[in-house]
Design an enzyme around this catalytic site. Structure first.
Site: not given
Length: 484
Positions: A251, A275
């Protein structure tokens, strides 16, 4: 991953037409009766059995959306779905962050507090996470593995949340940076305080533009490295060796240095996707080369958004995308938990264009991701299953864009020794489109639309040329038929 055997109405239509006679699924013969001309003999044709072309690629399911319901039952709900997903051709599921967050039973996991509490400790007002208990998580992972599906953990390596308040001498005021058995870390594993966040006694660096900058972990510290990935007792090794996760979704990697992901992967390996929220293909490619990790192909996502919604011009589909350079590292997608929340209009592919966008990513190179809410949508599910089936079978071979204008896009995946190839025809016009003079890899072959969106079965000429059709505001995916 299980193989599929999907049927749709066109598969029951046996056509008797003039075509080439062959038992070969890939290259129909072009017989010559001796007059010097290639004459199509009478033959009965049927669709290919796509199972014969299974290519082992697979598709990932993002197995959640923002604020999933029912709370405390999500792992159980997913366990009930893995059989169906495996049958559809899913080979990985990406779970939300499984550890306890500051918001307790309401947390989606992106406010990590105790990395080792997977629904086992009473803290932040709950034992179970929003998704359920550790026992239920274990059952889900076991069910997935029994179906040949890998399970991907969502890893949040910064913006910790839910610690106790303490005076932070490096900021000159109190910060929520005390994590121990009493404050937000009931497991007692990876206790931390202000010294483990930026700035501290070993680093003056900080960036207040980051999420929760006061609790942004300092990954340069050996203590932090050991607890996150480097030591046998680390989060990485625990999740892999004891919990059973097979890979990682990192993330918000813009919040820390690329070497962190590389070090994690060097330690534990496994599938990985980062990400890195950036629509510039070159920046994403650079990240792949720095870390060895795959990335979500935001460049493709934004090209799809431009083509179908922002600009309404399919020329955007020929722009720079990660899959063109690193098809094995580009994780393509049309939606995720962030793009689909809060009526997002800036990063969003509209409902009416979703399936065309999925048709693009599921016929082009890259590793496609299906968003849970799209797959479980009754309006989309059957069509997505067929697209997944096509991706996992005949969506191979070199890519060639045969034609593009504002409302038409025609792309060919070349025939190979093991695959017949395909042609994707996207049409955003309100009327059926016909394009003549399309150069295929198939000579005097009867072809059909394997998406089931248009009932049209032309025969290519002796040079492989054919006229194709695409349904209004839709798409078709052509490949050859075989002699019955």
């Amino acid at each position: 991953m299980k193989k599929q055997n999907l049927l749709f109405p066109l598969l029951f239509v046996l056509l008797v037409m003039m075509g080439c006679s062959s038992d070969d699924d890939i290259t129909p013969n072009d017989p010559d009766d001796g007059d010097g001309q290639i004459d199509p003999p009478t033959a009965e044709y049927e669709p290919l059995n796509l199972e014969n072309y299974y290519n082992g690629t697979g598709v990932m399911m993002q197995a959640f959306y923002w604020d999933v319901e029912p709370r405390h039952q999500w792992w159980e709900k997913l366990t009930e779905k893995v059989d169906d997903w495996a049958d559809a051709g899913i080979n990985r599921i990406w779970l939300p962050p499984a550890s306890k967050g500051q918001s307790g039973g309401y947390s989606m996991g992106y406010d990590p507090s105790d990395y080792f509490d997977l629904g086992e400790y009473e803290q932040h007002g709950t034992v179970e996470t929003r998704f359920g208990s550790r026992t239920e998580l274990d059952a889900l992972i076991s069910a997935a593995h029994s179906n040949g599906i890998e399970v991907i953990a969502d890893i949040v390596l910064n913006h910790n949340s839910g610690g106790g308040l303490e005076f932070n001498p490096y900021r000159g005021y109190e910060t929520y940076t005390l994590f121990n058995e009493e404050f937000g870390n009931a497991s007692g594993r990876f206790n931390r305080n202000y010294e483990n966040f930026y700035p501290n006694s070993t680093s003056n660096w900080y960036d207040n533009s980051l999420f929760y900058p006061e609790t942004n972990l300092d990954h340069n510290q050996e203590y932090v490295q050991n607890w996150l990935w480097a030591a046998d007792y680390s989060v990485a090794n625990y999740y892999k060796n004891e919990v059973g996760f097979d890979g990682w979704r990192f993330d918000y990697v813009l919040g820390f240095e690329p070497w962190v992901v590389k070090a994690w992967l060097d330690e534990v390996g496994g599938f990985s996707v980062a990400e890195y929220w950036d629509g510039n293909a070159n920046n994403l490619i650079n990240y792949i080369e720095e870390t060895g990790s795959g990335v979500f192909d935001f460049a493709t996502f934004y090209k799809l958004d431009e083509a179908f919604d922002r600009n309404d011009d399919l020329h955007s589909l020929t722009g720079d995308m990660v899959w063109q350079t690193y098809p094995d590292k580009a994780v393509t997608f049309t939606a995720n938990h962030d793009t689909e929340k809060d009526e997002n209009e800036d990063n969003f592919i509209s409902y009416e264009n979703k399936l065309k966008a999925y048709a693009f990513i599921l016929t082009h190179p890259g590793y496609p991701t299906i968003f849970y809410s799209d797959y479980e949508n009754a309006d989309f599910k059957e069509e997505l299953q067929q697209l997944i089936h096509i991706n996992n079978t005949i969506a191979t071979g070199d890519v060639e864009v045969l034609y593009v204008d504002e409302d038409e896009y025609i792309m060919k995946r070349a025939r190979t020794a093991s695959s017949p190839g395909l042609i994707l025809y996207i049409n955003t016009n309100g009327n059926t489109k016909i394009k003549e003079g399309i150069d295929t890899d198939w000579n005097q072959a009867m072809i059909m639309d394997y998406s089931g969106n248009i009932d049209y079965n032309p025969i290519t000429d002796e040079n492989g040329m054919v006229s194709l059709r695409a349904p209004a505001n839709g798409y078709a995916i052509y490949s050859i038929m075989k002699q019955k």
